[in-house]
Design an enzyme around this catalytic site. Structure first.
Site, mmCIF file in Angstrom:
data_model
loop_
_atom_site.group_PDB
_atom_site.id
_atom_site.type_symbol
_atom_site.label_atom_id
_atom_site.label_comp_id
_atom_site.label_asym_id
_atom_site.label_seq_id
_atom_site.Cartn_x
_atom_site.Cartn_y
_atom_site.Cartn_z
ATOM 1 N N LYS A 1 0.942 -5.797 8.232
ATOM 2 C CA LYS A 1 1.310 -4.404 8.434
ATOM 3 C C LYS A 1 0.292 -3.725 9.450
ATOM 4 O O LYS A 1 0.889 -2.750 10.104
ATOM 5 C CB LYS A 1 0.808 -3.736 6.923
ATOM 6 N N LYS B 1 -0.580 17.856 3.022
ATOM 7 C CA LYS B 1 0.309 16.660 3.226
ATOM 8 C C LYS B 1 1.688 17.006 3.154
ATOM 9 O O LYS B 1 1.829 17.887 2.216
ATOM 10 C CB LYS B 1 0.035 15.470 2.352
ATOM 11 N N TYR C 1 7.341 5.562 -3.602
ATOM 12 C CA TYR C 1 8.276 4.160 -3.741
ATOM 13 C C TYR C 1 7.028 3.248 -3.514
ATOM 14 O O TYR C 1 5.967 3.422 -3.521
ATOM 15 C CB TYR C 1 8.951 4.082 -2.171
ATOM 16 N N CYS D 1 -1.563 10.525 6.275
ATOM 17 C CA CYS D 1 -1.029 9.236 5.791
ATOM 18 C C CYS D 1 0.394 9.196 6.143
ATOM 19 O O CYS D 1 0.802 9.130 7.231
ATOM 20 C CB CYS D 1 -1.256 8.950 4.376
ATOM 21 N N GLU E 1 -7.950 9.811 3.486
ATOM 22 C CA GLU E 1 -7.003 10.726 2.642
ATOM 23 C C GLU E 1 -7.702 10.759 1.280
ATOM 24 O O GLU E 1 -8.149 9.334 0.761
ATOM 25 C CB GLU E 1 -5.715 10.333 2.529
ATOM 26 N N SER F 1 -3.976 3.706 3.379
ATOM 27 C CA SER F 1 -2.728 3.126 3.567
ATOM 28 C C SER F 1 -3.011 1.512 3.255
ATOM 29 O O SER F 1 -3.872 1.006 3.769
ATOM 30 C CB SER F 1 -2.263 3.143 4.980
#
Lengths: 290, 219
Positions: free
Chosen positions: B192, B113, B119, B149, B41, B186
């Site tokens: 994760k 996108k 956040y 993403c 991205e 990301s």
């Protein structure tokens, strides 16, 4: 340690290995992308600077790392020896600059202004700022990136000195809770002792006054880190945390410390994010509030 | 179909350098006879460009670099390059977050996108307008669902609580996608990777489609 620069390194799939790889990659890339070949940091003989130094050595090569020892009359002899031992293990050069004369010069210059006041945390902070100042001077003179060594737990409760030990260009472990710093040190040592055992086993201390330990002011780190995880990463209130079984007075005190130390985090060096919520751009709390 | 994932380590704002990194990757993909190459991205700009995106000159220059890259790679396999595109409408945020297809010397389709994270460290609402619908990429007889993403992070069967109303993956599947390609940037957090693998595995199983995912690397 593995020489994993530019290759796919063997992963033991532990959180420690994962965190280590991220911190090394982050430090290496931040230095490189900001135009720095060399880095420096203060080596106190404590575990935070030890782990930071190990990350730095892996990130940019030990020949590009300078460890600076700045003992005061309150530094234990053991700390100096531990720092030198660590540096030898890493292959990192050191410089030793005792700060007693500078401390006395500050005291003399301020003696009239402080004539009506007793000695308190001010004098502790002055030591931290003397060190931060010396390190920044070296950063300027040598063109090296200054790494700060503060961990997430102390940054959360403000157990750090603004313009002192917080001074620097990159806060390598500012998103690593204290308990994880210990786990990293033990993981680094998994094949051979790189972080001297004395650094891992001694009681954490800022050594800014005689016989000081972190636990004079803070709850034990495993408790503190659990409370902080709930409050910082999960945004839980005091009541929600207490109900999980933590001592009420401790929880309220910790959350109070987090609140009143926001002004310090506002001026902290940029750090490397490794958790779900770091104190960088993802944490946006007001300072002037009730 | 052979897809080359160009997992580059871009420098934010380094348009020439990032273009060179992408070109190097495409040449390797060409030698390996790939049918398509894909960058992460915003791969041409580096993620997170933040308020550099508000600089019209920066956006204009990025498109000049992109068009030149298309020309330079005219004889190479097509490549999906991540960057930002001006929103030409009179309404909405200034930009779209897009994957641009470079093929035969031209910049062809752009894929926008849909879901814009705002956040934690993300601020995409500050810069980007969401896509108002999805498109498929037709390549070598395949219908490819291109997404970016956050678009994969809103599956109703994976999350108890979802952040967004739309699910671009469901829409792409409904449109007849035969595979998904996701361009990501990301950020790392400990643990994760296991979540990503579960999430993406669930998506692939749910829609019964292969899913190709590429993330940016580096700090």
């Amino acid at each position: 340690m593995s020489g994993s620069r530019g290759t796919v390194s063997r992963d033991d799939f532990t959180p420690e290995a994962d965190t280590w790889a991220a911190l090394v990659s982050g430090t290496r890339d931040y230095a490189r992308k900001c135009g720095f070949k060399k880095v420096l940091l203060g080596l106190s003989g404590g575990i935070d600077s030890a782990v930071t130094a190990a990350i730095a050595a892996e990130a940019v090569g030990p020949e590009n790392v300078l460890g600076v020892l700045m003992p005061s009359p309150y530094s234990s002899e053991g700390s100096v020896q531990d720092a030198l031992h660590l540096a030898r293990n890493l292959g990192v050069k050191t410089l030793t600059l005792p700060i007693e004369r500078i401390m006395r010069a500050f005291d003399e210059t301020l003696s009239d202004a402080f004539a009506d006041y007793g000695r308190d945390v001010t004098e502790e902070n002055i030591q931290a700022r003397i060190r931060g100042n010396l390190l920044m001077a070296m950063s300027n003179k040598y063109g090296a990136l200054l790494l700060t060594t503060g961990n997430k737990s102390e940054l959360a409760v403000g157990y750090c000195t603004i313009y002192g030990d917080m001074s620097g260009g990159l806060a390598v472990i500012s998103d690593v809770p204290k308990v994880m710093v210990y786990r990293l040190a033990n993981w680094i040592n998994r094949q051979s002792e790189i972080v001297p055992d004395a650094i891992i086993t001694k009681a954490p201390s800022a050594e800014l006054r005689p016989n000081q330990t972190d636990q004079d002011s803070l709850p034990p780190y495993d408790t503190l880190d659990e409370i902080l995880y709930l409050h910082v990463e999960q945004h839980r209130s005091a009541e929600e945390i207490i109900v999980q079984g933590f001592d009420e007075a401790t929880v309220r005190r910790v959350l109070h410390l987090v609140k009143i130390s926001e002004f310090k985090r506002k001026q902290a060096a940029p750090g490397l994010k490794v958790t779900d919520r770091a104190f960088g751009i993802g944490w946006r709390m007001p300072i002037a509030r009730k | 179909m052979k897809i080359a994932l160009l997992q580059i380590n871009p420098i934010v704002g380094d348009l020439a350098g990032n273009a060179a990194r992408i070109a190097e990757g495409v040449r390797k993909a060409q030698a390996l006879k790939a049918d398509l190459a894909v960058t992460p991205e915003l791969g041409l700009l580096g993620y997170l460009p933040r308020d550099l995106l508000l600089n019209g000159g920066f956006i204009r220059r990025s498109w000049e670099v992109l068009r030149q890259l298309a020309v330079d790679l005219a004889d190479a396999p097509p490549v999906l390059v991540g960057l930002a595109e001006l929103n030409e409408e009179a309404v909405g945020r200034p930009l779209f977050n897009v994957a641009a297809l470079l093929r035969n010397g031209q910049v062809e389709q752009r894929f926008r996108k849909t879901l814009l994270p705002t956040y934690d460290v993300f601020d995409e609402d500050r810069y980007f307008e969401p896509a108002s619908g999805n498109q498929l990429l037709n390549l070598k007889g395949w219908r490819l669902g291109i997404c970016i993403c956050e678009d994969v992070w809103n599956d109703r069967d994976f999350w108890q609580h979802r952040r967004y109303h739309a699910d671009p993956m469901e829409e792409l599947a409904r449109m007849g996608a035969q595979a998904f390609i996701n361009l990501s940037a990301s950020p790392f957090t400990v643990g994760k990777q296991q979540v990503r693998e579960k999430l993406l595995g669930n998506l692939a199983r749910k829609h019964n489609l292969p899913l190709v995912y590429i993330n940016q690397v580096g700090g």
